[in-house]
Design a protein around this motif. Structure first.
Motif, mmCIF file in Angstrom:
data_model
loop_
_atom_site.group_PDB
_atom_site.id
_atom_site.type_symbol
_atom_site.label_atom_id
_atom_site.label_comp_id
_atom_site.label_asym_id
_atom_site.label_seq_id
_atom_site.Cartn_x
_atom_site.Cartn_y
_atom_site.Cartn_z
ATOM 1 N N LYS A 245 0.817 -1.216 0.000
ATOM 2 C CA LYS A 245 0.000 0.000 0.000
ATOM 3 C C LYS A 245 0.848 1.262 0.000
ATOM 4 O O LYS A 245 0.540 2.241 -0.682
ATOM 5 C CB LYS A 245 -0.931 0.005 1.215
ATOM 6 C CG LYS A 245 -2.064 -0.990 1.118
ATOM 7 C CD LYS A 245 -2.973 -0.902 2.349
ATOM 8 C CE LYS A 245 -4.127 -1.894 2.246
ATOM 9 N NZ LYS A 245 -4.995 -1.851 3.449
ATOM 10 N N ALA A 246 1.946 1.248 0.788
ATOM 11 C CA ALA A 246 2.792 2.435 0.875
ATOM 12 C C ALA A 246 3.415 2.754 -0.479
ATOM 13 O O ALA A 246 3.502 3.924 -0.884
ATOM 14 C CB ALA A 246 3.882 2.227 1.926
ATOM 15 N N HIS A 247 3.836 1.705 -1.207
ATOM 16 C CA HIS A 247 4.449 1.941 -2.516
ATOM 17 C C HIS A 247 3.425 2.459 -3.516
ATOM 18 O O HIS A 247 3.716 3.348 -4.344
ATOM 19 C CB HIS A 247 5.099 0.652 -3.031
ATOM 20 C CG HIS A 247 6.126 0.882 -4.097
ATOM 21 N ND1 HIS A 247 5.788 1.157 -5.396
ATOM 22 C CD2 HIS A 247 7.495 0.919 -4.054
ATOM 23 C CE1 HIS A 247 6.881 1.326 -6.106
ATOM 24 N NE2 HIS A 247 7.939 1.190 -5.309
ATOM 25 N N LYS A 248 2.213 1.928 -3.470
ATOM 26 C CA LYS A 248 1.149 2.409 -4.371
ATOM 27 C C LYS A 248 0.822 3.864 -4.071
ATOM 28 O O LYS A 248 0.540 4.650 -4.987
ATOM 29 C CB LYS A 248 -0.094 1.531 -4.211
ATOM 30 C CG LYS A 248 0.087 0.113 -4.721
ATOM 31 C CD LYS A 248 -1.094 -0.753 -4.300
ATOM 32 C CE LYS A 248 -0.775 -2.226 -4.492
ATOM 33 N NZ LYS A 248 -1.799 -3.087 -3.855
ATOM 34 N N LYS A 249 0.860 4.223 -2.791
ATOM 35 C CA LYS A 249 0.593 5.610 -2.419
ATOM 36 C C LYS A 249 1.679 6.530 -2.956
ATOM 37 O O LYS A 249 1.406 7.631 -3.462
ATOM 38 C CB LYS A 249 0.501 5.731 -0.897
ATOM 39 C CG LYS A 249 0.138 7.126 -0.411
ATOM 40 C CD LYS A 249 0.020 7.167 1.096
ATOM 41 C CE LYS A 249 -0.316 8.579 1.571
ATOM 42 N NZ LYS A 249 -0.413 8.651 3.059
ATOM 43 N N ILE A 250 2.941 6.090 -2.843
ATOM 44 C CA ILE A 250 4.056 6.877 -3.371
ATOM 45 C C ILE A 250 3.897 7.080 -4.885
ATOM 46 O O ILE A 250 4.081 8.176 -5.408
ATOM 47 C CB ILE A 250 5.398 6.182 -3.068
ATOM 48 C CG1 ILE A 250 5.691 6.203 -1.565
ATOM 49 C CG2 ILE A 250 6.545 6.839 -3.838
ATOM 50 C CD1 ILE A 250 6.864 5.337 -1.151
ATOM 51 N N ASP A 251 3.539 5.985 -5.594
ATOM 52 C CA ASP A 251 3.448 6.030 -7.062
ATOM 53 C C ASP A 251 2.134 6.617 -7.571
ATOM 54 O O ASP A 251 2.029 6.974 -8.753
ATOM 55 C CB ASP A 251 3.599 4.621 -7.637
ATOM 56 C CG ASP A 251 5.039 4.131 -7.594
ATOM 57 O OD1 ASP A 251 5.921 4.953 -7.283
ATOM 58 O OD2 ASP A 251 5.276 2.947 -7.881
ATOM 59 N N GLY A 252 1.120 6.670 -6.694
ATOM 60 C CA GLY A 252 -0.193 7.109 -7.156
ATOM 61 C C GLY A 252 -0.848 6.085 -8.056
ATOM 62 O O GLY A 252 -1.582 6.415 -8.999
ATOM 63 N N THR A 253 -0.589 4.794 -7.777
ATOM 64 C CA THR A 253 -1.136 3.713 -8.594
ATOM 65 C C THR A 253 -2.055 2.828 -7.764
ATOM 66 O O THR A 253 -2.184 3.007 -6.552
ATOM 67 C CB THR A 253 0.006 2.843 -9.168
ATOM 68 O OG1 THR A 253 0.814 2.358 -8.080
ATOM 69 C CG2 THR A 253 0.878 3.642 -10.116
ATOM 70 N N THR A 254 -2.689 1.865 -8.449
ATOM 71 C CA THR A 254 -3.543 0.880 -7.774
ATOM 72 C C THR A 254 -2.986 -0.509 -8.046
ATOM 73 O O THR A 254 -2.046 -0.689 -8.836
ATOM 74 C CB THR A 254 -4.983 0.956 -8.286
ATOM 75 O OG1 THR A 254 -5.006 0.571 -9.678
ATOM 76 C CG2 THR A 254 -5.550 2.376 -8.136
ATOM 77 N N HIS A 255 -3.589 -1.498 -7.412
ATOM 78 C CA HIS A 255 -3.170 -2.894 -7.601
ATOM 79 C C HIS A 255 -3.251 -3.289 -9.078
ATOM 80 O O HIS A 255 -2.343 -3.935 -9.614
ATOM 81 C CB HIS A 255 -4.059 -3.802 -6.745
ATOM 82 C CG HIS A 255 -3.661 -5.248 -6.808
ATOM 83 N ND1 HIS A 255 -2.667 -5.786 -6.017
ATOM 84 C CD2 HIS A 255 -4.115 -6.273 -7.596
ATOM 85 C CE1 HIS A 255 -2.521 -7.073 -6.287
ATOM 86 N NE2 HIS A 255 -3.388 -7.394 -7.249
#
Length: 490
Positions: free
Chosen positions: A41-51
């Motif tokens: 989740k933290a990496h997706k938040k950094i990238d602004g992406t979803t699963h």
């Protein structure tokens, strides 16, 4: 058997994914062919992406980078960890990211099969550093620059005695009056002095604390007045305590220790509000608030000629009487929990409960050394416990301390019996009723329902008696250290 093994593996896999998802840093894993396997989740938040943007996709389709700039490319060429790397990239969602990361090779059957990266974006790092610096600077500004550590809010206690004293201290802080703090050894006179200073208009200015008993008389005058260069061999231009406390507070602890000659000089200073450094020929105006403290009755000392009566009245326009610990016994559990929590950190212990037998000794002891003595006894007791123990009991008390506490309790019980013989029956009945309820609360860890059952009355009826007798059941609950708040102590 196979089914159970599969279920166990499935549970373990789910648990690992849950752990990775709650990690505050970005966690990302990619196979050697570039297929993204894990993205928390933290990496997706950094990238602004979803699963759906990431997992199962090729890294070159998600991140706009040249192939040689991918972590997995570098580690494929040289399967060694890459530490403290900086990277800037744009994701498939169009977000530009600046990140600092560590990457590690993952081997399966001795063959490189994946690359794991753990990182944090630079803005969050900057926020973290800013927050830490602001916190440090705030504490430094409030608790170091003016020479203090504590405020009145840091003083622990909910008893009527300490709350009344705190109320008086807050009121006194708003004035510019000279204050005398009176209290036995270990009651927290300097904490009150610092608290009054920090609640006053002087709070942004220095707080200078002087222990009058610790400084030899031959040095006290020069330290109080200050010196000029050449006044005596080795003398330098040095401001005295009064000048150091300019527009702030000068705290004179154990003022009863000053000699009569120094008392006369202090009186002159307070009258003239001027000071002349030793060896100087000019006077300097002084402007600071005086807070003094004593553990003796200065009025008795004045009658016996050991303290100047005229100085006494200069120092006592306002008197704050700090109650001894034996007069605020209801605060003992709160203080004890705070000290245990503090020593858990410094002694690397994990004490979670204070046993009833130990707390009972604390509640019946007279505490001649007051809060400071309680602190020292808890430190000594915890030093005797094993690091794996979670309950502190009287078994951990050093033999000498246990003897001291138990003898004092026996003496107190004997004195109480003698005192009771002279009391009227209604007062004796009230006292017996209160002691019976307090003992029941202690035995039941402050649980009112269980206490009511033991006493054979309804819960509502017990609540009525608690209010009537002024008993707070929270003081008798199992002393869980995890419930402790962390302010310093009186």
């Amino acid at each position: 058997m196979v089914k159970k093994t599969y279920e166990a593996l499935e549970m373990e896999n789910g648990l690992l994914h849950a752990i990775i998802d709650v990690v505050s840093d970005g966690v990302y894993a990619v196979s050697v062919d570039g297929t993204i396997l894990i993205c928390n989740k933290a990496h997706k938040k950094i990238d602004g992406t979803t699963h759906n943007h990431v997992v199962g996709k090729k890294d070159v389709d998600v991140y706009y980078l040249e192939l040689e700039n991918f972590q997995r490319y570098a580690i494929t060429k040289n399967p060694e960890p890459l530490l403290d790397q900086n990277m800037t990239y744009t994701t498939v969602t169009g977000k530009k990211v600046d990140i600092v990361y560590n990457s590690y090779p993952f081997f399966q059957n001795e063959k490189l099969s994946a690359v794991i990266s753990i990182g944090r974006d630079k803005p969050s790092i900057n926020d973290l550093i800013t927050t830490a610096l602001n916190s440090f600077n705030s504490k430094k500004a409030n608790r170091i620059i003016n020479g203090t550590l504590y405020t009145l809010e840091d003083i622990i206690g909910s008893s009527a005695a300490i709350q009344q004293t705190l109320k008086q201290a807050r009121k006194v802080a708003q004035s510019q009056s000279t204050v005398m703090l009176v209290g036995e050894t270990g009651t927290g006179k300097e904490l009150f002095a610092q608290g009054i200073h920090n609640a006053s208009s002087y709070s942004s200015r220095p707080f200078i604390a002087v222990n009058c008993a610790a400084i030899p008389e031959t040095l006290m005058e020069s330290l109080m007045m200050g010196t000029v260069k050449g006044a005596f061999s080795g003398a330098l231009d040095t401001p005295g305590f009064f000048e150091q406390a300019e527009n702030g507070t000068l705290f004179l602890d154990e003022i009863n220790s000053l000699s009569i000659s120094l008392q006369a000089k202090l009186l002159r200073l307070l009258q003239d509000k001027k000071i002349r450094r030793l060896g100087d020929n000019k006077e300097r105006k002084i402007s600071c608030r005086i807070i003094s403290a004593t553990n003796q009755d200065l009025f008795v000392l004045a009658k016996s000629g050991l303290f100047r009566e005229d100085l006494l009245y200069r120092l006592t326009p306002v008197i704050v009487d700090i109650p001894p610990l034996r007069e605020r016994a209801g605060d003992i559990p709160l203080l004890a929990k705070e000290f245990v929590a503090r020593f858990n950190d410094s002694l690397a212990m994990n004490i979670k409960l204070i046993a009833q037998d130990l707390m009972q000794l604390f509640l019946y002891y007279r505490w001649p050394g007051n809060v400071r003595e309680l602190e020292h006894i808890i430190e000594s007791t915890m030093s005797m416990a094993e690091s794996t123990e979670t309950i502190l009991s009287n078994e951990h008390l050093p033999r000498l301390l246990k003897k001291r506490l138990m003898i004092d309790q026996a003496t107190t019980d004997s004195s109480d019996r003698e005192a009771k013989s002279n009391k009227p029956l209604p007062e004796l009945l009230r006292q017996y009723e209160k002691e019976t309820i307090e003992n029941a609360l202690m035995l039941n860890n402050g649980n009112v329902s269980q206490c009511a059952i033991q006493l054979g009355i309804t819960r509502q009826n017990l609540h009525y008696h608690l209010r009537r007798l002024g008993i707070n059941s929270i003081f008798y609950k199992a002393q869980s250290i995890s419930d402790t708040i962390n302010p310093p102590l009186p």
